[in-house]
Design an enzyme around this catalytic site. Structure first.
Site, PDB file in Angstrom:
ATOM      1  N   HIS A 168      -7.916  -5.490  -0.112  1.00 47.22           N
ATOM      2  CA  HIS A 168      -6.696  -4.524   0.314  1.00 47.22           C
ATOM      3  C   HIS A 168      -6.421  -5.069   1.566  1.00 47.22           C
ATOM      4  O   HIS A 168      -7.226  -5.388   2.381  1.00 47.22           O
ATOM      5  CB  HIS A 168      -7.189  -3.121   0.227  1.00 47.22           C
ATOM      6  CG  HIS A 168      -5.906  -2.122   0.496  1.00 47.22           C
ATOM      7  ND1 HIS A 168      -5.251  -1.964  -0.459  1.00 47.22           N
ATOM      8  CD2 HIS A 168      -5.272  -1.508   1.568  1.00 47.22           C
ATOM      9  CE1 HIS A 168      -4.029  -1.173  -0.204  1.00 47.22           C
ATOM     10  NE2 HIS A 168      -4.364  -1.210   1.141  1.00 47.22           N
ATOM     11  N   SER A 224       0.855  -1.379   0.112  1.00 44.40           N
ATOM     12  CA  SER A 224      -0.005  -0.099   0.061  1.00 44.40           C
ATOM     13  C   SER A 224       0.819   1.328   0.102  1.00 44.40           C
ATOM     14  O   SER A 224       1.536   1.268  -0.902  1.00 44.40           O
ATOM     15  CB  SER A 224      -1.031  -0.191   1.168  1.00 44.40           C
ATOM     16  OG  SER A 224      -2.026   0.901   0.934  1.00 44.40           O
ATOM     17  N   ASP A 238      -9.749  -4.593  -4.720  1.00 41.10           N
ATOM     18  CA  ASP A 238      -9.163  -3.672  -3.981  1.00 41.10           C
ATOM     19  C   ASP A 238      -8.960  -2.355  -5.249  1.00 41.10           C
ATOM     20  O   ASP A 238      -8.608  -2.534  -6.363  1.00 41.10           O
ATOM     21  CB  ASP A 238      -7.674  -3.891  -3.735  1.00 41.10           C
ATOM     22  CG  ASP A 238      -6.699  -2.810  -3.252  1.00 41.10           C
ATOM     23  OD1 ASP A 238      -7.375  -1.710  -3.243  1.00 41.10           O
ATOM     24  OD2 ASP A 238      -5.553  -3.034  -2.961  1.00 41.10           O
TER      25      ASP A 238
END
Length: 372
Positions: free
Chosen positions: A346, A202, A316
């Protein structure tokens, strides 16, 4: 400890397929226990139901939000997921602090005891996720330790500065100088300076991509491979020719439509940027959002970047960016491998031991490292 049968790992390893997306060949990982298109992985769904959680990433943008100083501790406390140590050998853990970036940065490292006499080990410097404002080295510790075992490597876990207390470029500099420190002290760490990788998930994936760009631009440190796990490579309100985000890119069943759409907010172009309490938390100057060290996809060139492994989750919103960045890298001649994990959302690596996909990704990263 695993909450799944090891046959799930066998399925993920052996039953992959290749799909093409916008000219990029994507390695599609199956969803063990769920063959129907448009459905969440059963273990993912089970965790949501157990925790009465249908996506803490939110749905539609709120009309108004509390100030960031009120939300920040709540968001930070909610990040991460309790996971399991899957190591089968003794892993040594060391800690030190470095200050070369101007901040005091914690640097954890993990390596198998059995290989400590090897002076030319592989290395991975990992940056945790958390939207630049949160996350923790502890959430990814088990993930890093498993890679250390599987790749017989030294894995570093960087406790970088968080925004908004330390906005851009603090976190980037912390991570860049952490990699440079590892590179400059390779002999002391017993690692091969030609085989140092960077990685992150991320926001950590954003940092890994940015560090790789900065290292290329400055000529040091030398990075052998970058591992980008559902990275953010384009800030929310930036524009890039050829890049498009749409819900039509996601195949969603009617039965799970409302649940899945909660997970597509990341990467979705903002409708009302000024109402987003996190806008500017990391980047205080709007023009900096267009800098390639903030939005790596905006770099004028991606030539000369290291071998790359990208991994995205089917449900995601950042999956679109992940696969678009794969296309940019491939077009620049970078050796690139891109995975898509069906039915996942995610931050799935936070659920190591709960979902087989997190362990499978450790295997894939370790195998890629061993080819260096």
């Amino acid at each position: 400890m695993r909450k799944y049968d090891t046959r799930a790992i066998e399925k993920l390893q052996k039953e992959t397929s290749i799909i093409e997306n916008n000219g990029v060949k994507i390695i599609l990982k199956p969803s063990p226990g769920e063959d129907r298109p448009g459905y969440l992985d059963p273990m993912e769904l089970s965790l949501m139901e157990e925790n009465h959680w249908a996506g803490n990433l939110g749905g539609e943008e709120p009309a108004a939000s509390p100030p960031l100083e009120i939300l920040l501790p709540i968001i930070r406390d909610a990040m991460g997921f309790p996971n399991y140590n899957l190591n089968t050998v003794e892993i040594h853990t060391k800690y030190e602090e470095i200050t070369s970036s101007g901040n005091t940065v914690g640097l954890w490292r993990y390596y198998p005891r059995k290989s400590q006499q090897n002076t030319k080990r592989l290395a991975l410097v990992f940056f945790h996720g958390g939207g630049w404002i949160g996350g923790s080295v502890y959430t990814v510790e088990n993930f890093c330790k498993l890679i250390a075992e599987l790749a017989d490597a030294v894995v570093f876990n960087v406790d970088y500065s968080l925004a908004p207390e330390k906005p851009y470029p603090n976190g980037l500099n912390d991570n860049f100088y952490a990699v440079k420190h590892v590179y400059d002290h390779a002999e002391a760490y017993g690692i091969d300076p030609e085989k140092i990788c960077v990685g992150g998930d991320s926001a950590g994936g954003n940092y890994a991509a940015a560090v790789s760009l900065k290292a290329r631009d400055e000529g040091t440190p030398k990075i052998a491979m970058q591992v980008l796990i559902y990275p953010c490579v384009i800030m929310s309100d930036t524009h890039l020719d050829g890049y498009e985000w749409s819900e039509k890119f996601f195949e969603i069943s009617k039965e799970q439509n409302d649940i899945i759409k909660n997970f597509l907010t990341l990467g979705r172009p903002a409708k009302n940027e000024e109402k987003n309490p996190f806008a500017g938390a990391y980047v205080s100057k709007k023009e900096d959002k267009f800098h390639p060290y903030v939005s790596p996809a905006l770099a004028e060139s991606h030539d000369g970047l290291p071998k790359t492994v990208l991994a995205g989750a089917e449900y995601d919103g950042l999956r679109v960016q992940t696969e678009f960045y794969a296309k940019q890298l491939i077009e620049a001649g970078v050796e690139t491998t891109c995975f898509r994990y069906k039915g996942m959302t995610h931050a799935f690596i936070d659920k190591l031991g709960h979902v087989a996909q997190a362990e499978d990704l450790c295997i894939e990263i370790s195998n890629a490292m061993k080819t260096l």
